[in-house]
Scaffold this motif. Structure first.
Motif, PDB file in Angstrom:
ATOM      1  N   ARG A   1       0.866  -1.182   0.000  1.00  0.00           N
ATOM      2  CA  ARG A   1       0.000   0.000   0.000  1.00  0.00           C
ATOM      3  C   ARG A   1       0.900   1.229   0.000  1.00  0.00           C
ATOM      4  NH1 ARG A   1      -2.892   3.124   3.725  1.00  0.00           N
ATOM      5  NH2 ARG A   1      -2.083   1.940   5.475  1.00  0.00           N
ATOM      6  N   TRP A   2       0.962   1.911  -1.137  1.00  0.00           N
ATOM      7  CA  TRP A   2       1.849   3.070  -1.300  1.00  0.00           C
ATOM      8  C   TRP A   2       1.161   4.328  -0.816  1.00  0.00           C
ATOM      9  CZ3 TRP A   2       6.592   1.781  -1.758  1.00  0.00           C
ATOM     10  CH2 TRP A   2       6.921   0.559  -2.362  1.00  0.00           C
ATOM     11  N   THR A   3       1.874   5.109  -0.023  1.00  0.00           N
ATOM     12  CA  THR A   3       1.271   6.292   0.601  1.00  0.00           C
ATOM     13  C   THR A   3       2.226   7.479   0.532  1.00  0.00           C
ATOM     14  OG1 THR A   3       2.221   5.888   2.780  1.00  0.00           O
ATOM     15  CG2 THR A   3       0.131   4.782   2.298  1.00  0.00           C
TER      16      THR A   3
ATOM     17  N   LYS B   1       3.204   8.177   6.835  1.00  0.00           N
ATOM     18  CA  LYS B   1       3.908   7.222   7.687  1.00  0.00           C
ATOM     19  C   LYS B   1       3.193   5.878   7.800  1.00  0.00           C
ATOM     20  CE  LYS B   1       6.301  10.627  10.530  1.00  0.00           C
ATOM     21  NZ  LYS B   1       7.430  10.819   9.605  1.00  0.00           N
ATOM     22  N   THR B   2       1.957   5.788   7.305  1.00  0.00           N
ATOM     23  CA  THR B   2       1.292   4.481   7.267  1.00  0.00           C
ATOM     24  C   THR B   2       1.629   3.831   5.933  1.00  0.00           C
ATOM     25  OG1 THR B   2      -0.645   5.468   6.260  1.00  0.00           O
ATOM     26  CG2 THR B   2      -0.632   5.319   8.674  1.00  0.00           C
ATOM     27  N   GLY B   3       1.398   2.542   5.818  1.00  0.00           N
ATOM     28  CA  GLY B   3       1.743   1.860   4.568  1.00  0.00           C
ATOM     29  C   GLY B   3       3.216   2.100   4.266  1.00  0.00           C
ATOM     30  N   PHE B   4       3.542   2.201   2.992  1.00  0.00           N
ATOM     31  CA  PHE B   4       4.932   2.491   2.638  1.00  0.00           C
ATOM     32  C   PHE B   4       5.003   3.816   1.895  1.00  0.00           C
ATOM     33  CE2 PHE B   4       4.865  -2.122   3.212  1.00  0.00           C
ATOM     34  CZ  PHE B   4       5.831  -2.219   4.210  1.00  0.00           C
ATOM     35  N   ASN B   5       5.891   4.661   2.366  1.00  0.00           N
ATOM     36  CA  ASN B   5       6.031   6.009   1.817  1.00  0.00           C
ATOM     37  C   ASN B   5       6.749   5.930   0.465  1.00  0.00           C
ATOM     38  OD1 ASN B   5       7.397   8.573   1.255  1.00  0.00           O
ATOM     39  ND2 ASN B   5       6.527   9.217   3.212  1.00  0.00           N
ATOM     40  N   LEU B   6       6.014   6.262  -0.590  1.00  0.00           N
ATOM     41  CA  LEU B   6       6.559   6.092  -1.936  1.00  0.00           C
ATOM     42  C   LEU B   6       7.771   6.984  -2.185  1.00  0.00           C
ATOM     43  CD1 LEU B   6       6.434   4.832  -4.727  1.00  0.00           C
ATOM     44  CD2 LEU B   6       4.765   6.568  -5.385  1.00  0.00           C
ATOM     45  N   HIS B   7       7.733   8.197  -1.658  1.00  0.00           N
ATOM     46  CA  HIS B   7       8.856   9.118  -1.868  1.00  0.00           C
ATOM     47  C   HIS B   7      10.153   8.532  -1.307  1.00  0.00           C
ATOM     48  CE1 HIS B   7      11.109  12.841  -2.046  1.00  0.00           C
ATOM     49  NE2 HIS B   7      11.315  12.775  -0.748  1.00  0.00           N
TER      50      HIS B   7
END
Ligand SMILES: [Ca+2]
Ligand SMILES: [Ca+2]
Ligand SMILES: [Ca+2]
Ligand SMILES: [Zn+2]
Ligand SMILES: [Zn+2]
Length: 435
Positions: free
Chosen positions: A169-171, A174-180
Protein backbone atom coordinates in the motif's frame (compact mmCIF):
# COMPACT_ATOMS: atom_id res chain seq x y z
CA UNK A 1 11.98 -21.80 5.19
CA UNK A 2 12.11 -18.04 5.07
CA UNK A 3 15.72 -17.57 6.22
CA UNK A 4 17.09 -19.75 3.42
CA UNK A 5 15.20 -17.82 0.80
CA UNK A 6 16.32 -14.55 2.37
CA UNK A 7 19.98 -15.55 2.25
CA UNK A 8 19.63 -16.78 -1.33
CA UNK A 9 18.05 -13.51 -2.39
CA UNK A 10 20.25 -11.07 -0.54
CA UNK A 11 23.47 -12.86 0.46
CA UNK A 12 24.18 -15.02 -2.53
CA UNK A 13 23.58 -18.34 -0.74
CA UNK A 14 23.84 -20.90 -3.56
CA UNK A 15 20.65 -22.65 -4.58
CA UNK A 16 20.94 -26.42 -4.39
CA UNK A 17 18.72 -28.03 -7.02
CA UNK A 18 18.55 -31.22 -4.93
CA UNK A 19 16.58 -29.46 -2.22
CA UNK A 20 17.24 -27.97 1.15
CA UNK A 21 20.49 -26.72 2.51
CA UNK A 22 21.34 -27.91 6.01
CA UNK A 23 20.84 -25.01 8.38
CA UNK A 24 23.82 -26.19 10.39
CA UNK A 25 25.96 -26.56 7.24
CA UNK A 26 29.01 -24.32 6.80
CA UNK A 27 27.74 -22.34 3.81
CA UNK A 28 24.47 -21.51 5.51
CA UNK A 29 26.13 -20.49 8.79
CA UNK A 30 28.65 -18.26 7.06
CA UNK A 31 25.88 -16.50 5.15
CA UNK A 32 23.98 -15.92 8.39
CA UNK A 33 27.17 -14.39 9.78
CA UNK A 34 27.52 -12.14 6.71
CA UNK A 35 23.98 -10.96 7.16
CA UNK A 36 24.41 -10.40 10.89
CA UNK A 37 27.56 -8.38 10.46
CA UNK A 38 25.92 -6.31 7.69
CA UNK A 39 23.15 -5.31 10.08
CA UNK A 40 25.51 -4.81 13.06
CA UNK A 41 24.23 -7.86 14.97
CA UNK A 42 26.38 -10.38 16.82
CA UNK A 43 27.84 -12.53 14.06
CA UNK A 44 27.08 -15.88 15.68
CA UNK A 45 25.74 -17.69 12.63
CA UNK A 46 22.74 -18.69 14.73
CA UNK A 47 19.24 -17.62 13.72
CA UNK A 48 18.30 -15.89 16.98
CA UNK A 49 15.17 -13.82 17.39
CA UNK A 50 16.95 -10.55 16.63
CA UNK A 51 18.26 -11.93 13.34
CA UNK A 52 14.87 -13.30 12.37
CA UNK A 53 13.28 -9.96 13.14
CA UNK A 54 15.59 -8.19 10.69
CA UNK A 55 14.89 -10.89 8.12
CA UNK A 56 11.17 -10.23 8.46
CA UNK A 57 11.53 -6.44 8.04
CA UNK A 58 10.17 -5.02 4.80
CA UNK A 59 13.10 -4.16 2.58
CA UNK A 60 14.54 -3.47 -0.85
CA UNK A 61 14.90 -6.39 -3.26
CA UNK A 62 18.46 -5.58 -4.29
CA UNK A 63 21.05 -7.95 -2.73
CA UNK A 64 23.34 -6.70 0.04
CA UNK A 65 26.37 -8.43 -1.45
CA UNK A 66 27.64 -8.37 -5.01
CA UNK A 67 26.91 -11.18 -7.37
CA UNK A 68 30.37 -11.74 -8.78
CA UNK A 69 29.08 -12.87 -12.14
CA UNK A 70 27.30 -9.59 -12.63
CA UNK A 71 29.70 -7.28 -14.44
CA UNK A 72 27.29 -4.49 -15.31
CA UNK A 73 28.38 -0.89 -15.45
CA UNK A 74 28.40 1.02 -12.23
CA UNK A 75 27.36 4.46 -13.40
CA UNK A 76 25.84 6.37 -16.31
CA UNK A 77 28.36 7.99 -18.61
CA UNK A 78 26.36 11.18 -18.76
CA UNK A 79 24.79 13.71 -16.47
CA UNK A 80 21.31 13.96 -17.94
CA UNK A 81 19.29 10.91 -17.06
CA UNK A 82 15.82 10.49 -18.52
CA UNK A 83 12.95 8.69 -16.85
CA UNK A 84 9.48 7.64 -17.81
CA UNK A 85 6.62 6.25 -15.76
CA UNK A 86 4.93 3.19 -17.24
CA UNK A 87 2.33 1.37 -15.17
CA UNK A 88 0.98 3.35 -12.21
CA UNK A 89 -0.29 2.20 -8.85
CA UNK A 90 -3.96 2.75 -8.00
CA UNK A 91 -3.08 3.52 -4.39
CA UNK A 92 -2.50 7.20 -5.15
CA UNK A 93 -3.69 9.69 -7.78
CA UNK A 94 -1.40 9.81 -10.81
CA UNK A 95 -0.42 13.40 -10.16
CA UNK A 96 0.66 12.43 -6.64
CA UNK A 97 2.77 9.57 -7.97
CA UNK A 98 4.33 11.96 -10.51
CA UNK A 99 5.15 14.42 -7.77
CA UNK A 100 6.58 11.86 -5.33
CA UNK A 101 8.82 10.34 -7.99
CA UNK A 102 9.94 13.72 -9.29
CA UNK A 103 10.87 14.86 -5.78
CA UNK A 104 12.65 11.55 -5.17
CA UNK A 105 14.84 12.27 -8.21
CA UNK A 106 15.33 15.79 -6.95
CA UNK A 107 16.86 14.40 -3.73
CA UNK A 108 19.78 13.14 -5.84
CA UNK A 109 19.79 16.08 -8.26
CA UNK A 110 20.29 18.51 -5.39
CA UNK A 111 23.24 16.55 -4.04
CA UNK A 112 25.06 16.04 -7.33
CA UNK A 113 25.63 17.36 -10.82
CA UNK A 114 23.01 14.98 -12.20
CA UNK A 115 19.77 16.14 -13.68
CA UNK A 116 16.65 14.11 -14.42
CA UNK A 117 14.39 14.80 -17.34
CA UNK A 118 10.98 13.21 -17.48
CA UNK A 119 9.88 11.83 -20.84
CA UNK A 120 6.94 9.85 -22.09
CA UNK A 121 9.00 7.28 -23.92
CA UNK A 122 9.85 3.61 -23.70
CA UNK A 123 13.42 4.57 -24.48
CA UNK A 124 13.99 6.55 -21.29
CA UNK A 125 17.00 5.50 -19.22
CA UNK A 126 14.98 4.77 -16.11
CA UNK A 127 11.61 3.12 -16.71
CA UNK A 128 9.51 3.21 -13.56
CA UNK A 129 6.72 0.66 -13.14
CA UNK A 130 4.35 -0.63 -10.50
CA UNK A 131 4.01 -4.39 -10.95
CA UNK A 132 3.16 -7.51 -8.94
CA UNK A 133 4.65 -11.01 -8.52
CA UNK A 134 6.17 -12.28 -11.80
CA UNK A 135 6.70 -9.29 -14.03
CA UNK A 136 9.13 -10.21 -16.75
CA UNK A 137 12.49 -10.10 -15.00
CA UNK A 138 14.09 -12.81 -12.89
CA UNK A 139 13.04 -11.20 -9.63
CA UNK A 140 9.34 -11.78 -8.96
CA UNK A 141 7.72 -9.83 -6.15
CA UNK A 142 6.30 -11.56 -3.11
CA UNK A 143 2.92 -10.04 -2.24
CA UNK A 144 2.43 -7.69 0.73
CA UNK A 145 5.55 -6.80 2.77
CA UNK A 146 8.85 -8.62 2.28
CA UNK A 147 10.36 -7.03 -0.83
CA UNK A 148 9.00 -3.56 -1.57
CA UNK A 149 10.82 -2.59 -4.74
CA UNK A 150 14.00 -3.13 -6.70
CA UNK A 151 16.07 -1.32 -9.30
CA UNK A 152 18.71 -2.29 -11.82
CA UNK A 153 22.05 -0.53 -11.88
CA UNK A 154 23.01 1.78 -14.77
CA UNK A 155 23.14 0.25 -18.23
CA UNK A 156 21.26 -0.28 -21.47
CA UNK A 157 17.86 -1.95 -21.68
CA UNK A 158 16.67 -2.95 -18.23
CA UNK A 159 19.54 -0.93 -16.69
CA UNK A 160 18.25 1.75 -14.33
CA UNK A 161 14.71 0.39 -14.47
CA UNK A 162 12.87 0.61 -11.18
CA UNK A 163 9.99 -1.63 -10.13
CA UNK A 164 7.64 -1.15 -7.19
CA UNK A 165 5.65 -4.05 -5.75
CA UNK A 166 2.06 -2.96 -6.23
CA UNK A 167 0.90 -5.47 -3.61
CA UNK A 168 2.15 -2.90 -1.08
CA UNK A 169 0.00 0.00 0.00
CA UNK A 170 1.85 3.07 -1.30
CA UNK A 171 1.27 6.29 0.60
CA UNK A 172 2.54 9.81 1.10
CA UNK A 173 2.88 9.51 4.87
CA UNK A 174 3.91 7.22 7.69
CA UNK A 175 1.29 4.48 7.27
CA UNK A 176 1.74 1.86 4.57
CA UNK A 177 4.93 2.49 2.64
CA UNK A 178 6.03 6.01 1.82
CA UNK A 179 6.56 6.09 -1.94
CA UNK A 180 8.86 9.12 -1.87
CA UNK A 181 11.27 7.45 0.58
CA UNK A 182 11.30 4.07 -1.18
CA UNK A 183 11.66 5.70 -4.60
CA UNK A 184 14.60 7.84 -3.49
CA UNK A 185 16.32 4.68 -2.19
CA UNK A 186 15.66 2.75 -5.42
CA UNK A 187 16.83 5.62 -7.61
CA UNK A 188 20.10 5.43 -5.67
CA UNK A 189 20.51 1.91 -7.10
CA UNK A 190 19.42 3.09 -10.54
CA UNK A 191 22.35 5.53 -10.36
CA UNK A 192 24.78 2.81 -9.30
CA UNK A 193 24.82 2.96 -5.50
CA UNK A 194 24.91 -0.18 -3.36
CA UNK A 195 23.45 -0.94 0.03
CA UNK A 196 25.01 0.69 3.06
CA UNK A 197 25.48 -0.80 6.54
CA UNK A 198 24.90 2.60 8.06
CA UNK A 199 21.30 2.85 9.36
CA UNK A 200 21.40 6.62 8.76
CA UNK A 201 22.09 6.12 5.06
CA UNK A 202 19.22 6.25 2.60
CA UNK A 203 20.84 3.16 1.06
CA UNK A 204 20.24 1.03 4.16
CA UNK A 205 18.33 -2.04 2.91
CA UNK A 206 15.36 -2.13 5.29
CA UNK A 207 12.47 0.31 5.24
CA UNK A 208 12.39 3.25 7.65
CA UNK A 209 9.32 5.46 7.53
CA UNK A 210 10.93 8.48 9.13
CA UNK A 211 14.06 10.13 7.88
CA UNK A 212 15.55 13.60 7.92
CA UNK A 213 14.01 16.12 5.56
CA UNK A 214 16.73 15.78 2.93
CA UNK A 215 16.68 11.95 3.19
CA UNK A 216 20.39 11.77 2.45
CA UNK A 217 23.09 11.13 5.01
CA UNK A 218 26.48 12.74 4.39
CA UNK A 219 27.68 9.29 3.33
CA UNK A 220 25.11 9.23 0.51
CA UNK A 221 26.14 12.67 -0.72
CA UNK A 222 29.79 11.60 -0.69
CA UNK A 223 29.05 8.34 -2.52
CA UNK A 224 27.02 9.88 -5.33
CA UNK A 225 29.71 12.51 -5.86
CA UNK A 226 32.49 9.94 -5.90
CA UNK A 227 30.64 7.90 -8.47
CA UNK A 228 29.99 10.89 -10.74
CA UNK A 229 33.06 12.95 -9.87
CA UNK A 230 34.41 12.98 -13.41
CA UNK A 231 31.37 14.95 -14.48
CA UNK A 232 30.90 17.05 -11.38
CA UNK A 233 32.86 20.17 -12.07
CA UNK A 234 35.52 19.47 -14.69
CA UNK A 235 35.94 23.17 -15.38
CA UNK A 236 37.02 23.69 -11.80
CA UNK A 237 39.73 21.08 -12.04
CA UNK A 238 41.96 23.58 -13.79
CA UNK A 239 41.52 26.83 -15.63
CA UNK A 240 40.97 24.96 -18.88
CA UNK A 241 37.61 26.43 -19.73
CA UNK A 242 37.11 29.54 -17.66
CA UNK A 243 35.46 31.20 -20.65
CA UNK A 244 32.72 28.59 -20.44
CA UNK A 245 31.41 29.93 -17.19
CA UNK A 246 28.49 32.16 -17.98
CA UNK A 247 26.62 34.80 -16.08
CA UNK A 248 23.02 33.94 -16.74
CA UNK A 249 21.72 37.31 -15.51
CA UNK A 250 23.97 39.50 -17.66
CA UNK A 251 21.68 42.12 -19.28
CA UNK A 252 22.85 41.35 -22.81
CA UNK A 253 22.70 37.56 -22.53
CA UNK A 254 21.57 35.83 -25.72
CA UNK A 255 20.97 32.18 -26.50
CA UNK A 256 22.06 30.17 -29.53
CA UNK A 257 19.24 27.66 -29.23
CA UNK A 258 16.34 26.94 -26.91
CA UNK A 259 14.18 23.83 -26.86
CA UNK A 260 11.99 21.81 -24.59
CA UNK A 261 13.13 18.22 -24.14
CA UNK A 262 10.67 16.09 -22.25
CA UNK A 263 9.49 18.18 -19.32
CA UNK A 264 12.51 20.46 -19.20
CA UNK A 265 13.72 23.45 -21.22
CA UNK A 266 17.29 23.56 -22.54
CA UNK A 267 19.11 26.85 -23.21
CA UNK A 268 22.30 26.65 -25.26
CA UNK A 269 24.91 29.38 -25.48
CA UNK A 270 28.28 28.67 -27.05
CA UNK A 271 29.44 25.48 -25.37
CA UNK A 272 27.39 26.08 -22.27
CA UNK A 273 23.97 24.79 -21.26
CA UNK A 274 21.26 25.63 -18.74
CA UNK A 275 18.51 23.14 -18.02
CA UNK A 276 15.35 24.41 -16.39
CA UNK A 277 12.80 21.95 -15.14
CA UNK A 278 9.33 23.16 -15.94
CA UNK A 279 7.37 23.93 -12.78
CA UNK A 280 10.58 23.91 -10.76
CA UNK A 281 12.99 26.61 -9.87
CA UNK A 282 16.17 24.59 -9.85
CA UNK A 283 18.36 25.14 -12.88
CA UNK A 284 21.32 22.93 -13.74
CA UNK A 285 24.13 24.49 -15.74
CA UNK A 286 27.56 23.73 -17.08
CA UNK A 287 29.51 23.00 -20.24
CA UNK A 288 27.41 21.02 -22.73
CA UNK A 289 29.90 18.15 -22.61
CA UNK A 290 29.17 17.85 -18.92
CA UNK A 291 25.69 16.72 -19.77
CA UNK A 292 26.25 15.23 -23.20
CA UNK A 293 29.89 14.14 -23.52
CA UNK A 294 29.56 13.58 -27.28
CA UNK A 295 28.55 17.15 -28.03
CA UNK A 296 31.84 18.98 -28.25
CA UNK A 297 30.42 21.89 -30.25
CA UNK A 298 27.98 24.72 -29.83
CA UNK A 299 24.35 24.21 -30.87
CA UNK A 300 22.86 26.58 -33.47
CA UNK A 301 19.27 25.43 -33.33
CA UNK A 302 17.25 22.77 -31.57
CA UNK A 303 13.72 21.42 -31.60
CA UNK A 304 11.62 18.77 -29.92
CA UNK A 305 9.01 16.51 -31.49
CA UNK A 306 6.91 15.29 -28.54
CA UNK A 307 5.07 12.65 -30.55
CA UNK A 308 8.38 10.88 -31.16
CA UNK A 309 9.97 11.87 -27.84
CA UNK A 310 12.84 13.05 -29.95
CA UNK A 311 14.99 16.17 -29.86
CA UNK A 312 17.12 17.39 -32.75
CA UNK A 313 20.25 19.40 -31.98
CA UNK A 314 21.73 21.20 -34.97
CA UNK A 315 25.31 22.41 -35.40
CA UNK A 316 26.17 23.95 -38.77
CA UNK A 317 25.21 21.36 -41.40
CA UNK A 318 24.86 18.38 -39.06
CA UNK A 319 22.44 17.36 -36.33
CA UNK A 320 22.26 14.91 -33.45
CA UNK A 321 19.15 13.05 -32.43
CA UNK A 322 18.20 12.59 -28.79
CA UNK A 323 15.58 9.89 -28.53
CA UNK A 324 14.53 9.03 -25.01
CA UNK A 325 18.08 8.85 -23.77
CA UNK A 326 21.02 11.21 -24.18
CA UNK A 327 23.51 8.60 -25.33
CA UNK A 328 22.68 8.35 -29.00
CA UNK A 329 25.01 7.81 -31.92
CA UNK A 330 26.48 9.76 -34.78
CA UNK A 331 25.42 13.10 -36.22
CA UNK A 332 23.58 13.21 -39.55
CA UNK A 333 23.56 15.72 -42.40
CA UNK A 334 21.01 18.52 -42.67
CA UNK A 335 20.21 17.31 -46.17
CA UNK A 336 18.13 14.64 -44.40
CA UNK A 337 15.41 17.31 -44.10
CA UNK A 338 15.55 18.05 -47.81
CA UNK A 339 17.55 21.25 -47.70
CA UNK A 340 19.55 22.15 -50.79
CA UNK A 341 23.31 21.83 -50.36
CA UNK A 342 23.57 25.61 -50.14
CA UNK A 343 21.99 25.54 -46.66
CA UNK A 344 24.85 25.06 -44.23
CA UNK A 345 23.65 27.01 -41.24
CA UNK A 346 20.35 27.31 -39.35
CA UNK A 347 19.57 30.24 -37.06
CA UNK A 348 16.68 28.67 -35.21
CA UNK A 349 14.21 25.81 -35.43
CA UNK A 350 10.89 25.11 -33.75
CA UNK A 351 8.36 22.31 -33.96
CA UNK A 352 4.69 23.31 -33.93
CA UNK A 353 2.73 20.47 -32.35
CA UNK A 354 -0.60 21.74 -33.68
CA UNK A 355 0.40 21.62 -37.34
CA UNK A 356 3.00 18.85 -37.21
CA UNK A 357 5.45 21.22 -38.91
CA UNK A 358 9.01 22.12 -38.02
CA UNK A 359 10.01 25.65 -39.01
CA UNK A 360 13.64 26.40 -39.80
CA UNK A 361 14.78 30.03 -39.74
CA UNK A 362 17.71 31.09 -41.89
CA UNK A 363 18.50 34.81 -42.02
CA UNK A 364 15.38 36.52 -43.49
CA UNK A 365 13.72 33.30 -44.56
CA UNK A 366 12.05 30.28 -43.08
CA UNK A 367 11.33 26.77 -44.28
CA UNK A 368 8.52 24.46 -43.26
CA UNK A 369 9.10 20.72 -42.84
CA UNK A 370 6.22 18.28 -42.62
CA UNK A 371 7.13 15.86 -39.82
CA UNK A 372 4.27 13.50 -40.63
CA UNK A 373 5.24 12.96 -44.25
CA UNK A 374 8.89 13.78 -43.58
CA UNK A 375 9.19 16.16 -46.53
CA UNK A 376 9.83 19.87 -46.94
CA UNK A 377 6.59 21.74 -47.66
CA UNK A 378 6.16 23.14 -51.14
CA UNK A 379 6.71 26.85 -51.78
CA UNK A 380 9.47 27.51 -49.24
CA UNK A 381 11.61 29.33 -48.24
CA UNK A 382 9.35 32.29 -47.46
CA UNK A 383 10.12 35.65 -45.98
CA UNK A 384 9.95 35.79 -42.17
CA UNK A 385 8.37 39.24 -42.10
CA UNK A 386 5.54 37.95 -44.34
CA UNK A 387 4.93 34.76 -42.40
CA UNK A 388 5.39 36.40 -39.00
CA UNK A 389 4.26 40.03 -39.14
CA UNK A 390 5.99 42.01 -36.40
CA UNK A 391 9.14 39.90 -36.38
CA UNK A 392 11.74 41.66 -38.53
CA UNK A 393 15.05 40.49 -37.16
CA UNK A 394 17.39 37.55 -37.35
CA UNK A 395 16.07 34.94 -34.95
CA UNK A 396 18.60 33.47 -32.53
CA UNK A 397 16.41 30.75 -31.11
CA UNK A 398 12.77 29.70 -31.01
CA UNK A 399 10.68 27.46 -28.80
CA UNK A 400 7.00 26.46 -28.87
CA UNK A 401 4.95 26.28 -25.68
CA UNK A 402 1.23 26.07 -25.12
CA UNK A 403 0.23 27.46 -28.50
CA UNK A 404 2.77 30.29 -28.54
CA UNK A 405 6.07 30.58 -30.32
CA UNK A 406 8.79 32.36 -28.38
CA UNK A 407 11.30 34.03 -30.65
CA UNK A 408 14.62 34.85 -29.00
CA UNK A 409 16.04 37.93 -30.74
CA UNK A 410 19.16 39.30 -29.10
CA UNK A 411 18.55 39.64 -25.37
CA UNK A 412 14.76 39.72 -25.87
CA UNK A 413 11.97 37.24 -26.40
CA UNK A 414 8.97 37.94 -28.63
CA UNK A 415 5.90 36.02 -27.57
CA UNK A 416 4.11 35.18 -30.79
CA UNK A 417 0.50 34.10 -31.21
CA UNK A 418 0.82 31.78 -34.20
CA UNK A 419 -2.93 31.51 -34.78
CA UNK A 420 -3.60 35.23 -34.94
CA UNK A 421 -0.20 36.10 -36.37
CA UNK A 422 0.94 38.85 -34.07
CA UNK A 423 3.35 39.60 -31.26
CA UNK A 424 1.53 39.52 -27.92
CA UNK A 425 4.41 40.44 -25.62
CA UNK A 426 8.11 41.07 -25.23
CA UNK A 427 10.23 39.95 -22.29
CA UNK A 428 13.89 39.63 -21.41
CA UNK A 429 15.47 36.39 -22.60
CA UNK A 430 17.07 35.57 -19.29
CA UNK A 431 13.87 36.14 -17.34
CA UNK A 432 13.34 32.51 -18.34
CA UNK A 433 16.27 31.62 -16.12
CA UNK A 434 14.78 33.45 -13.17
CA UNK A 435 16.65 36.76 -13.69
CA1 LIG B 1 16.60 1.33 -18.80
CA1 LIG C 1 6.27 -7.32 -1.32
CA1 LIG D 1 20.63 29.99 -33.16
ZN1 LIG E 1 18.07 -1.15 -2.01
ZN1 LIG F 1 11.41 -6.25 -11.50
Amino acid sequence: MYSQEYLQKFYNLPKKPSGRIRRSGPSFTSKVKDMQSFFGLNATGVLDSETLEVMRSPRCGVPDVEEYSNAQGTRWNKNIITYSIGRYTRDLPRSTVDFLLETAFRVWARASSLTFVRMHSHNADIMVEFVTSDHGDLYPFDGPRGTLAHAFGPGLGVGGDTHFDDDERWTTGKTGFNLHVVAAHEFGHALGLKHSRNPESLMYPTYKSSRGASLLASEDVANINTLYSKFSHPWLSGSLFPQLMQKKCAPDLTFDAVTTIGEATFFFRKRYLWIKHNEQYDIKEGPITNFMPKLKTSIDAAFWVPRRSTAYLIHESIFWTVKGSFAKGKPRSLSHFGFPASVQDIDAAVHIVKTGRTLFFIQDNYWSYNENRRVMDFGYPKNISEGFPGVNATINAAVYKEGLIYFFVGPQVYKYDYTHKHVVGVEKANSWLGC
